[in-house]
Design a protein around this motif. Structure first.
Motif, PDB file in Angstrom:
ATOM      1  N   ASN A 118       0.854  -1.183   0.000  1.00  0.00           N
ATOM      2  CA  ASN A 118       0.000   0.000   0.000  1.00  0.00           C
ATOM      3  C   ASN A 118       0.890   1.234   0.000  1.00  0.00           C
ATOM      4  O   ASN A 118       1.784   1.365   0.846  1.00  0.00           O
ATOM      5  N   ILE A 119       0.649   2.133  -0.949  1.00  0.00           N
ATOM      6  CA  ILE A 119       1.484   3.317  -1.123  1.00  0.00           C
ATOM      7  C   ILE A 119       0.612   4.561  -0.970  1.00  0.00           C
ATOM      8  O   ILE A 119      -0.406   4.694  -1.656  1.00  0.00           O
ATOM      9  N   VAL A 120       0.994   5.456  -0.079  1.00  0.00           N
ATOM     10  CA  VAL A 120       0.281   6.718   0.095  1.00  0.00           C
ATOM     11  C   VAL A 120       1.066   7.799  -0.632  1.00  0.00           C
ATOM     12  O   VAL A 120       2.223   8.074  -0.297  1.00  0.00           O
ATOM     13  N   LEU A 121       0.447   8.403  -1.634  1.00  0.00           N
ATOM     14  CA  LEU A 121       1.118   9.427  -2.419  1.00  0.00           C
ATOM     15  C   LEU A 121       1.058  10.780  -1.711  1.00  0.00           C
ATOM     16  O   LEU A 121       0.357  10.957  -0.713  1.00  0.00           O
ATOM     17  N   GLN A 122       1.782  11.733  -2.257  1.00  0.00           N
ATOM     18  CA  GLN A 122       1.905  13.053  -1.637  1.00  0.00           C
ATOM     19  C   GLN A 122       0.564  13.773  -1.513  1.00  0.00           C
ATOM     20  O   GLN A 122       0.352  14.572  -0.612  1.00  0.00           O
ATOM     21  N   ASP A 123      -0.403  13.449  -2.399  1.00  0.00           N
ATOM     22  CA  ASP A 123      -1.724  14.089  -2.359  1.00  0.00           C
ATOM     23  C   ASP A 123      -2.730  13.288  -1.536  1.00  0.00           C
ATOM     24  O   ASP A 123      -3.927  13.557  -1.589  1.00  0.00           O
ATOM     25  N   SER A 124      -2.245  12.275  -0.805  1.00  0.00           N
ATOM     26  CA  SER A 124      -3.060  11.382   0.033  1.00  0.00           C
ATOM     27  C   SER A 124      -3.806  10.323  -0.763  1.00  0.00           C
ATOM     28  O   SER A 124      -4.601   9.568  -0.189  1.00  0.00           O
ATOM     29  N   SER A 125      -3.596  10.251  -2.067  1.00  0.00           N
ATOM     30  CA  SER A 125      -4.139   9.134  -2.840  1.00  0.00           C
ATOM     31  C   SER A 125      -3.448   7.850  -2.383  1.00  0.00           C
ATOM     32  O   SER A 125      -2.291   7.872  -1.962  1.00  0.00           O
ATOM     33  N   VAL A 126      -4.183   6.731  -2.482  1.00  0.00           N
ATOM     34  CA  VAL A 126      -3.634   5.450  -2.038  1.00  0.00           C
ATOM     35  C   VAL A 126      -3.579   4.487  -3.220  1.00  0.00           C
ATOM     36  O   VAL A 126      -4.565   4.323  -3.946  1.00  0.00           O
ATOM     37  N   VAL A 127      -2.430   3.857  -3.403  1.00  0.00           N
ATOM     38  CA  VAL A 127      -2.250   2.874  -4.465  1.00  0.00           C
ATOM     39  C   VAL A 127      -1.892   1.536  -3.824  1.00  0.00           C
ATOM     40  O   VAL A 127      -0.976   1.465  -3.002  1.00  0.00           O
ATOM     41  N   THR A 128      -2.635   0.496  -4.180  1.00  0.00           N
ATOM     42  CA  THR A 128      -2.302  -0.857  -3.734  1.00  0.00           C
ATOM     43  C   THR A 128      -1.646  -1.568  -4.905  1.00  0.00           C
ATOM     44  O   THR A 128      -2.278  -1.804  -5.931  1.00  0.00           O
ATOM     45  N   LEU A 129      -0.370  -1.885  -4.749  1.00  0.00           N
ATOM     46  CA  LEU A 129       0.438  -2.446  -5.831  1.00  0.00           C
ATOM     47  C   LEU A 129       0.498  -3.960  -5.693  1.00  0.00           C
ATOM     48  O   LEU A 129       0.920  -4.488  -4.660  1.00  0.00           O
ATOM     49  N   ASN A 130       0.064  -4.660  -6.742  1.00  0.00           N
ATOM     50  CA  ASN A 130       0.053  -6.121  -6.722  1.00  0.00           C
ATOM     51  C   ASN A 130       1.474  -6.673  -6.862  1.00  0.00           C
ATOM     52  O   ASN A 130       2.420  -5.935  -7.159  1.00  0.00           O
TER      53      ASN A 130
END
Length: 312
Positions: free
Chosen positions: A111-123
């Motif tokens: 789980n990656i939290v980007l600088q704008d608070s968007s969240v990316v779950t990387l498989n």
């Protein structure tokens, strides 16, 4: 050498600030570490070359032209990723944007939290590149593999995901992107996205998925089941009076096996239940006990579900 020391020296090396002793220490460590670990990191010589070339291209694009020995840094990044250090910072020269590269190994989800608070779950076996700070007008990331995006709303800064030559542009939404060497799919869970590629532009609605076949240039838009599409992330299977044939389709996709029924009459057997992060065997044991059926493996990846009351 500790990871923190290694990163510190690489940062100095990129800026041309290392002493001759530090440069020698860094290069000795790189050579030793690569030689020691490459046998366990890479599947084959061709796999090693492919991964090295992929990361080198990213590093080369992300930095200004300079005489620094970036191929050695790229090799070090590959080795570190291979032995479990999944986060790496690429430091660019002053005045340019700095990027973060994150890669996942097999059976690893991040789980990656980007600088704008968007969240990316990387498989697993995937790669994400993004700037440490987005600009005042846009937000761009680059994906290889598969990821689920939950994007923070920002009308002034659209969010764009680049996967090969396919771009997905949003303001704030949730969607999944999956890509391999010949196919790219974008599946919208919530909100709206504008997908462009292969000379086509398509605005998706929730529960719509667009598939791009890069080999034959075919494009298809279909409806999809979010629970099925996101199995890799949720690790959760929920059945509510679901037919056995539908369950089999999900299990085949999730566990990459082939499951057969010994009689068409079993197709409409109904099952209800929830399975969270369970093995295929555990799921099949529960389902067959609840339906008075049995199962057996006929080969390593072939399973037969049958009625034990009937002769096979």
């Amino acid at each position: 050498m500790k990871e923190s020391t290694f990163k510190y020296l690489l940062k100095k090396y990129e800026k041309g600030e290392t002493t001759s002793e530090e440069k020698e220490l860094l290069e000795k460590f790189e050579n030793h570490f690569l030689k020691k670990n490459e046998a366990t990191v890479f599947q084959s010589a061709s796999h090693k070359n492919k991964v090295q070339n992929d990361i080198y291209r990213v590093v080369k694009r992300s930095t200004a032209k300079s005489p620094t020995n970036w191929y050695k840094i790229a090799a070090s990044i590959i080795v570190l990723l291979g032995v479990g250090i999944s986060v790496w910072f690429v430091f660019n020269p002053k005045g340019t944007i700095s990027y973060t590269l994150i890669a996942t190994n097999e059976n690893e989800i991040k789980n990656i939290v980007l600088q704008d608070s968007s969240v990316v779950t990387l498989n697993e076996n995937s790669f994400l590149k993004f700037p440490n700070h987005f600009t005042s007008t846009s937000r761009h990331v680059i994906l290889k593999g598969e990821a689920y995006f939950k994007i923070s709303k920002d009308k002034k800064r659209p969010f764009t995901v680049i996967a090969n030559n396919i771009t997905t542009k949003v303001l704030g939404t949730q969607f999944n992107i999956k890509m391999d060497s010949t196919n790219i799919s974008v599946a919208l869970v919530e909100g709206s996205v504008d997908v462009k590629g292969l000379q086509t532009s398509k605005i998706l609605k929730p529960k719509e998925k667009i598939n791009f076949n890069l080999k034959n240039k075919e494009i298809e838009t279909v409806r999809f089941n979010p629970d099925e599409e996101l199995l890799w992330m949720t690790k959760k299977l929920t059945f509510n009076n679901t037919s056995l044939v539908e369950i089999i389709q999900l299990l085949e996709k999730k566990f990459e096996v082939s499951i057969d029924l010994d009689s068409p009459t079993l197709n409409e057997v109904k099952v209800s239940g929830t399975f969270t992060n369970q093995s295929l065997t555990s799921i099949l044991v529960t389902i067959t006990k609840a339906t008075d059926l049995s199962f057996k493996r006929t080969t390593k990846n072939q399973i037969l579900i049958y009625n034990p009351q009937k002769s096979i």
